[in-house]
Design a protein around this motif. Structure first.
Motif, PDB file in Angstrom:
ATOM      1  N   ASP A  35      11.484  12.168  14.471  1.00  0.00           N
ATOM      2  CA  ASP A  35      12.574  11.767  13.577  1.00  0.00           C
ATOM      3  C   ASP A  35      13.944  12.217  14.054  1.00  0.00           C
ATOM      4  O   ASP A  35      14.952  11.832  13.478  1.00  0.00           O
ATOM      5  N   TYR A  36      13.993  13.073  15.093  1.00  0.00           N
ATOM      6  CA  TYR A  36      15.323  13.473  15.554  1.00  0.00           C
ATOM      7  C   TYR A  36      15.640  13.071  16.985  1.00  0.00           C
ATOM      8  O   TYR A  36      16.775  12.805  17.302  1.00  0.00           O
ATOM      9  N   ASP A  37      14.643  12.982  17.861  1.00  0.00           N
ATOM     10  CA  ASP A  37      14.977  12.653  19.247  1.00  0.00           C
ATOM     11  C   ASP A  37      14.533  11.247  19.655  1.00  0.00           C
ATOM     12  O   ASP A  37      15.003  10.716  20.639  1.00  0.00           O
ATOM     13  N   PHE A  38      13.605  10.658  18.928  1.00  0.00           N
ATOM     14  CA  PHE A  38      13.097   9.302  19.165  1.00  0.00           C
ATOM     15  C   PHE A  38      12.458   9.157  20.549  1.00  0.00           C
ATOM     16  O   PHE A  38      12.256   8.061  21.033  1.00  0.00           O
ATOM     17  N   GLU A  39      12.148  10.293  21.171  1.00  0.00           N
ATOM     18  CA  GLU A  39      11.465  10.321  22.464  1.00  0.00           C
ATOM     19  C   GLU A  39      10.012  10.739  22.281  1.00  0.00           C
ATOM     20  O   GLU A  39       9.179  10.444  23.111  1.00  0.00           O
ATOM     21  N   VAL A  60      19.941   1.766  24.122  1.00  0.00           N
ATOM     22  CA  VAL A  60      21.001   2.779  24.191  1.00  0.00           C
ATOM     23  C   VAL A  60      20.417   4.112  23.720  1.00  0.00           C
ATOM     24  O   VAL A  60      19.406   4.127  23.015  1.00  0.00           O
ATOM     25  N   ALA A  61      21.072   5.195  24.073  1.00  0.00           N
ATOM     26  CA  ALA A  61      20.673   6.517  23.596  1.00  0.00           C
ATOM     27  C   ALA A  61      21.828   7.480  23.799  1.00  0.00           C
ATOM     28  O   ALA A  61      22.547   7.382  24.801  1.00  0.00           O
ATOM     29  N   ALA A  62      22.007   8.394  22.866  1.00  0.00           N
ATOM     30  CA  ALA A  62      23.026   9.438  23.014  1.00  0.00           C
ATOM     31  C   ALA A  62      22.495  10.546  23.912  1.00  0.00           C
ATOM     32  O   ALA A  62      23.234  11.173  24.646  1.00  0.00           O
ATOM     33  N   THR A  63      21.196  10.817  23.831  1.00  0.00           N
ATOM     34  CA  THR A  63      20.527  11.807  24.673  1.00  0.00           C
ATOM     35  C   THR A  63      19.130  11.282  24.955  1.00  0.00           C
ATOM     36  O   THR A  63      18.576  10.549  24.150  1.00  0.00           O
ATOM     37  N   GLN A  96      23.223  16.473  10.305  1.00  0.00           N
ATOM     38  CA  GLN A  96      24.046  15.766  11.286  1.00  0.00           C
ATOM     39  C   GLN A  96      23.246  14.666  11.950  1.00  0.00           C
ATOM     40  O   GLN A  96      22.042  14.785  12.120  1.00  0.00           O
ATOM     41  N   VAL A  97      23.920  13.597  12.269  1.00  0.00           N
ATOM     42  CA  VAL A  97      23.368  12.525  13.097  1.00  0.00           C
ATOM     43  C   VAL A  97      24.492  11.988  13.969  1.00  0.00           C
ATOM     44  O   VAL A  97      25.666  12.170  13.666  1.00  0.00           O
ATOM     45  N   LEU A  98      24.123  11.331  15.038  1.00  0.00           N
ATOM     46  CA  LEU A  98      25.075  10.551  15.825  1.00  0.00           C
ATOM     47  C   LEU A  98      24.776   9.086  15.538  1.00  0.00           C
ATOM     48  O   LEU A  98      23.616   8.670  15.602  1.00  0.00           O
ATOM     49  N   ILE A  99      25.796   8.322  15.189  1.00  0.00           N
ATOM     50  CA  ILE A  99      25.624   6.895  14.904  1.00  0.00           C
ATOM     51  C   ILE A  99      26.532   6.099  15.826  1.00  0.00           C
ATOM     52  O   ILE A  99      27.711   6.427  15.998  1.00  0.00           O
ATOM     53  N   LEU A 100      25.967   5.056  16.412  1.00  0.00           N
ATOM     54  CA  LEU A 100      26.731   4.117  17.231  1.00  0.00           C
ATOM     55  C   LEU A 100      26.872   2.831  16.421  1.00  0.00           C
ATOM     56  O   LEU A 100      25.943   2.028  16.349  1.00  0.00           O
ATOM     57  N   PRO A 101      28.040   2.645  15.757  1.00  0.00           N
ATOM     58  CA  PRO A 101      28.244   1.420  14.978  1.00  0.00           C
ATOM     59  C   PRO A 101      28.634   0.267  15.904  1.00  0.00           C
ATOM     60  O   PRO A 101      29.058   0.492  17.039  1.00  0.00           O
ATOM     61  N   PRO A 102      28.515  -0.968  15.434  1.00  0.00           N
ATOM     62  CA  PRO A 102      28.825  -2.123  16.276  1.00  0.00           C
ATOM     63  C   PRO A 102      30.324  -2.338  16.493  1.00  0.00           C
ATOM     64  O   PRO A 102      30.715  -3.079  17.375  1.00  0.00           O
ATOM     65  N   ALA A 103      31.161  -1.697  15.691  1.00  0.00           N
ATOM     66  CA  ALA A 103      32.619  -1.826  15.800  1.00  0.00           C
ATOM     67  C   ALA A 103      33.233  -0.577  15.167  1.00  0.00           C
ATOM     68  O   ALA A 103      32.529   0.392  14.916  1.00  0.00           O
ATOM     69  N   GLN A 104      34.499  -0.611  14.884  1.00  0.00           N
ATOM     70  CA  GLN A 104      35.176   0.547  14.303  1.00  0.00           C
ATOM     71  C   GLN A 104      34.880   0.643  12.806  1.00  0.00           C
ATOM     72  O   GLN A 104      35.740   0.438  11.964  1.00  0.00           O
ATOM     73  N   TYR A 105      33.612   0.978  12.502  1.00  0.00           N
ATOM     74  CA  TYR A 105      33.151   1.087  11.129  1.00  0.00           C
ATOM     75  C   TYR A 105      32.983   2.555  10.763  1.00  0.00           C
ATOM     76  O   TYR A 105      32.717   3.394  11.622  1.00  0.00           O
ATOM     77  N   ASP A 172      20.944   8.572  16.690  1.00  0.00           N
ATOM     78  CA  ASP A 172      20.250   9.494  17.583  1.00  0.00           C
ATOM     79  C   ASP A 172      20.594  10.926  17.183  1.00  0.00           C
ATOM     80  O   ASP A 172      21.546  11.161  16.435  1.00  0.00           O
ATOM     81  N   LEU A 173      19.844  11.856  17.686  1.00  0.00           N
ATOM     82  CA  LEU A 173      20.089  13.289  17.560  1.00  0.00           C
ATOM     83  C   LEU A 173      20.291  13.734  16.103  1.00  0.00           C
ATOM     84  O   LEU A 173      21.309  14.298  15.732  1.00  0.00           O
TER      85      LEU A 173
END
Length: 182
Positions: A35-39, A60-63, A96-105, A172-173
């Protein structure tokens, strides 16, 4: 004129970079590795609000080499959540989480609190806002939370606002820990 002087100490823990494809171990994380690294292993993340297609992706992946992906069903806020995890009542937590949104959201991390009988207590508590300032960058989302006096379980929530139908988001993360103070 007289006054009160205070000093605040901030402890920063620098984690060593992980090799490509190697999961980053987060200290004191209450979430299972899947649930935290998805690896590592499977995940309990699922659609929460206006979301579909929740899956682990290597796009994609942050780590490491994997992240969580989901798609907004319609225009508006979209969110995903973990399965239920045990918690202690009336205690402080940090998430905490890291989120990659599709635009400046605008992105958030939140917690939904539940009773021992898995009944939702109120609505999701959101952390501080993380406005996206640049397209294509992971947004760090953090929150300080205190569990209600009748809480026995929680779900971690990742949320992206102002999505368009079909927008894909990534997470991620993820990290949750109980603290002594906030």
């Amino acid at each position: 004129a007289g006054g009160i002087t205070a000093t605040q100490t901030l402890q920063v823990v620098v984690l060593a970079a992980s090799a490509a494809g190697t999961p980053l171990v987060l200290p004191n994380n209450l979430l299972a590795a899947g649930d935290y690294d998805f690896e590592t292993g499977s995940t309990t993340w699922a659609a929460d609000t206006n979301a579909t297609g929740v899956t682990i992706t290597s796009h994609v992946a942050a780590t490491g080499t994997h992240a969580l992906a989901w798609t907004a069903l319609a225009d508006g806020t979209t969110a995903v959540h973990t399965g239920l995890y045990p918690c202690s009542p009336s205690m402080p937590y940090i998430a905490q989480v890291l989120i990659l949104p599709p635009a400046q959201y605008t992105c958030y991390v939140g917690i939904e609190w539940y009773t021992a009988g898995s009944v939702l207590i109120g609505t999701v508590n959101l952390g501080t806002v993380s406005p996206a300032t640049t397209n294509g960058q992971w947004q760090p989302c953090t929150g300080n939370f205190t569990s209600p006096s009748n809480a026995a379980q929680y779900r971690l929530v990742g949320e992206v606002q102002l999505c368009n139908a079909g927008d894909q988001c990534f997470l991620d993360l993820a990290w949750v820990t109980q603290t002594n103070a906030q």
